[in-house]
Motif scaffolding. Structure first.
Motif, PDB file in Angstrom:
ATOM      1  N   ALA A  76      -5.361  -2.505  -3.612  1.00 19.51           N
ATOM      2  CA  ALA A  76      -5.033  -2.927  -2.247  1.00 19.51           C
ATOM      3  C   ALA A  76      -3.722  -2.286  -1.787  1.00 19.51           C
ATOM      4  O   ALA A  76      -3.616  -1.832  -0.637  1.00 19.51           O
ATOM      5  CB  ALA A  76      -4.951  -4.449  -2.166  1.00 19.51           C
ATOM      6  N   ALA A  77      -2.745  -2.224  -2.681  1.00 25.16           N
ATOM      7  CA  ALA A  77      -1.469  -1.588  -2.338  1.00 25.16           C
ATOM      8  C   ALA A  77      -1.659  -0.091  -2.078  1.00 25.16           C
ATOM      9  O   ALA A  77      -1.030   0.476  -1.173  1.00 25.16           O
ATOM     10  CB  ALA A  77      -0.446  -1.813  -3.455  1.00 25.16           C
ATOM     11  N   GLU A  78      -2.545   0.540  -2.855  1.00 26.66           N
ATOM     12  CA  GLU A  78      -2.841   1.953  -2.639  1.00 26.66           C
ATOM     13  C   GLU A  78      -3.486   2.158  -1.261  1.00 26.66           C
ATOM     14  O   GLU A  78      -3.128   3.096  -0.538  1.00 26.66           O
ATOM     15  CB  GLU A  78      -3.770   2.476  -3.734  1.00 26.66           C
ATOM     16  N   ASP A  79      -4.418   1.285  -0.906  1.00 27.27           N
ATOM     17  CA  ASP A  79      -5.061   1.375   0.411  1.00 27.27           C
ATOM     18  C   ASP A  79      -4.025   1.247   1.524  1.00 27.27           C
ATOM     19  O   ASP A  79      -4.056   2.000   2.507  1.00 27.27           O
ATOM     20  CB  ASP A  79      -6.130   0.294   0.570  1.00 27.27           C
ATOM     21  N   ASP A  80      -3.093   0.302   1.371  1.00 30.61           N
ATOM     22  CA  ASP A  80      -2.022   0.122   2.360  1.00 30.61           C
ATOM     23  C   ASP A  80      -1.129   1.365   2.427  1.00 30.61           C
ATOM     24  O   ASP A  80      -0.735   1.800   3.511  1.00 30.61           O
ATOM     25  CB  ASP A  80      -1.176  -1.105   2.038  1.00 30.61           C
ATOM     26  N   LEU A  82      -1.965   4.445   1.660  1.00 30.75           N
ATOM     27  CA  LEU A  82      -2.713   5.530   2.293  1.00 30.75           C
ATOM     28  C   LEU A  82      -2.661   5.401   3.808  1.00 30.75           C
ATOM     29  O   LEU A  82      -2.397   6.379   4.519  1.00 30.75           O
ATOM     30  CB  LEU A  82      -4.162   5.555   1.800  1.00 30.75           C
ATOM     31  N   ALA A  83      -2.868   4.196   4.304  1.00 27.57           N
ATOM     32  CA  ALA A  83      -2.816   3.971   5.754  1.00 27.57           C
ATOM     33  C   ALA A  83      -1.428   4.278   6.304  1.00 27.57           C
ATOM     34  O   ALA A  83      -1.294   4.917   7.358  1.00 27.57           O
ATOM     35  CB  ALA A  83      -3.224   2.541   6.075  1.00 27.57           C
ATOM     36  N   ALA A  84      -0.392   3.883   5.588  1.00 27.65           N
ATOM     37  CA  ALA A  84       0.985   4.120   6.044  1.00 27.65           C
ATOM     38  C   ALA A  84       1.308   5.612   6.072  1.00 27.65           C
ATOM     39  O   ALA A  84       1.922   6.114   7.026  1.00 27.65           O
ATOM     40  CB  ALA A  84       1.972   3.380   5.146  1.00 27.65           C
ATOM     41  N   ALA A  88       2.206   8.052   9.185  1.00 28.87           N
ATOM     42  CA  ALA A  88       3.432   8.852   9.209  1.00 28.87           C
ATOM     43  C   ALA A  88       3.141  10.317   9.528  1.00 28.87           C
ATOM     44  O   ALA A  88       3.888  10.957  10.274  1.00 28.87           O
ATOM     45  CB  ALA A  88       4.168   8.733   7.870  1.00 28.87           C
ATOM     46  N   PHE A  89       2.063  10.852   8.974  1.00 28.53           N
ATOM     47  CA  PHE A  89       1.710  12.252   9.194  1.00 28.53           C
ATOM     48  C   PHE A  89       0.767  12.440  10.378  1.00 28.53           C
ATOM     49  O   PHE A  89       0.462  13.568  10.741  1.00 28.53           O
ATOM     50  CB  PHE A  89       1.071  12.864   7.940  1.00 28.53           C
ATOM     51  N   GLU A  90       0.282  11.327  10.927  1.00 33.46           N
ATOM     52  CA  GLU A  90      -0.694  11.386  12.017  1.00 33.46           C
ATOM     53  C   GLU A  90      -1.843  12.315  11.641  1.00 33.46           C
ATOM     54  O   GLU A  90      -2.277  13.169  12.419  1.00 33.46           O
ATOM     55  CB  GLU A  90      -0.032  11.808  13.327  1.00 33.46           C
ATOM     56  N   SER A  94      -5.827  13.016   1.827  1.00 36.00           N
ATOM     57  CA  SER A  94      -6.742  12.868   0.713  1.00 36.00           C
ATOM     58  C   SER A  94      -6.212  11.804  -0.247  1.00 36.00           C
ATOM     59  O   SER A  94      -5.035  11.812  -0.604  1.00 36.00           O
ATOM     60  CB  SER A  94      -6.868  14.207  -0.021  1.00 36.00           C
ATOM     61  N   ARG A  95      -7.069  10.891  -0.665  1.00 41.51           N
ATOM     62  CA  ARG A  95      -6.677   9.864  -1.631  1.00 41.51           C
ATOM     63  C   ARG A  95      -6.223  10.534  -2.940  1.00 41.51           C
ATOM     64  O   ARG A  95      -5.301  10.072  -3.598  1.00 41.51           O
ATOM     65  CB  ARG A  95      -7.829   8.896  -1.893  1.00 41.51           C
ATOM     66  N   THR A  96      -6.847  11.655  -3.289  1.00 41.10           N
ATOM     67  CA  THR A  96      -6.452  12.392  -4.485  1.00 41.10           C
ATOM     68  C   THR A  96      -5.023  12.912  -4.348  1.00 41.10           C
ATOM     69  O   THR A  96      -4.225  12.815  -5.282  1.00 41.10           O
ATOM     70  CB  THR A  96      -7.435  13.550  -4.736  1.00 41.10           C
ATOM     71  N   ASP A  97      -4.680  13.461  -3.183  1.00 40.56           N
ATOM     72  CA  ASP A  97      -3.313  13.928  -2.955  1.00 40.56           C
ATOM     73  C   ASP A  97      -2.332  12.767  -3.014  1.00 40.56           C
ATOM     74  O   ASP A  97      -1.254  12.883  -3.605  1.00 40.56           O
ATOM     75  CB  ASP A  97      -3.195  14.634  -1.603  1.00 40.56           C
ATOM     76  N   LEU A  98      -2.691  11.642  -2.396  1.00 38.21           N
ATOM     77  CA  LEU A  98      -1.817  10.474  -2.437  1.00 38.21           C
ATOM     78  C   LEU A  98      -1.582  10.033  -3.871  1.00 38.21           C
ATOM     79  O   LEU A  98      -0.444   9.790  -4.276  1.00 38.21           O
ATOM     80  CB  LEU A  98      -2.410   9.313  -1.625  1.00 38.21           C
ATOM     81  N   ARG A  99      -2.646   9.945  -4.650  1.00 34.71           N
ATOM     82  CA  ARG A  99      -2.503   9.485  -6.033  1.00 34.71           C
ATOM     83  C   ARG A  99      -1.614  10.422  -6.842  1.00 34.71           C
ATOM     84  O   ARG A  99      -0.770   9.971  -7.611  1.00 34.71           O
ATOM     85  CB  ARG A  99      -3.876   9.341  -6.694  1.00 34.71           C
TER      86      ARG A  99
END
Length: 128
Positions: A76-80, A82-84, A88-90, A94-99
């Motif tokens: 859930a924190a990861e989902d939050d 990702l949204a943030a 920020a970048f508008e 990619s979830r892979t890049d975020l991770r």
């Protein structure tokens, strides 16, 4: 300004599909050839490096596949997060890049990682 010229090349600014959304369980990884890190000559003859996002052919390019299992609160924190970051970048991220970014930053803050591991019970002794 007009769009990119049509041709055999792909749009380097197009978003890569997120492998999280794919159901393929194959364990193949993208090529890890360091030659994809090619310098470009910028104005004035300076050498610059093309950022990973633009020189890869897919989000998996140059990465090893590793299993990742998350507790529900962490997911859930990861989902939050990702949204943030997308706000920020508008832009879609990619979830892979975020991770990988989360892991990279975590590696730079091992003291905080050690604190989390202690919260989970690491370092506890029951034999004393």
């Amino acid at each position: 300004m007009t769009g990119m010229k049509k041709g055999a090349g792909e749009d380097p600014f197009a978003d890569d599909p997120d492998p999280e959304d794919q159901t393929d369980d194959a364990s193949a990884t993208g090529p890890t050839n360091a030659s994809t890190e090619r310098p470009d000559r910028a104005a004035g003859g300076r050498s610059t490096t093309i950022p990973y996002k633009f020189r890869r052919t897919s989000v998996q390019d140059g990465r090893d596949r590793v299993p990742l299992f998350l507790q529900p609160e962490t997911k859930a924190a990861e989902d939050d997060a990702l949204a943030a970051v997308e706000d920020a970048f508008e832009s879609n991220i990619s979830r892979t890049d975020l991770r990988e970014a989360l892991v990279t930053v975590g590696l730079q803050h091992l003291d905080e990682v050690e604190g989390q591991l202690e919260d989970w019970g690491y370092g506890m002794r029951f034999d004393e």
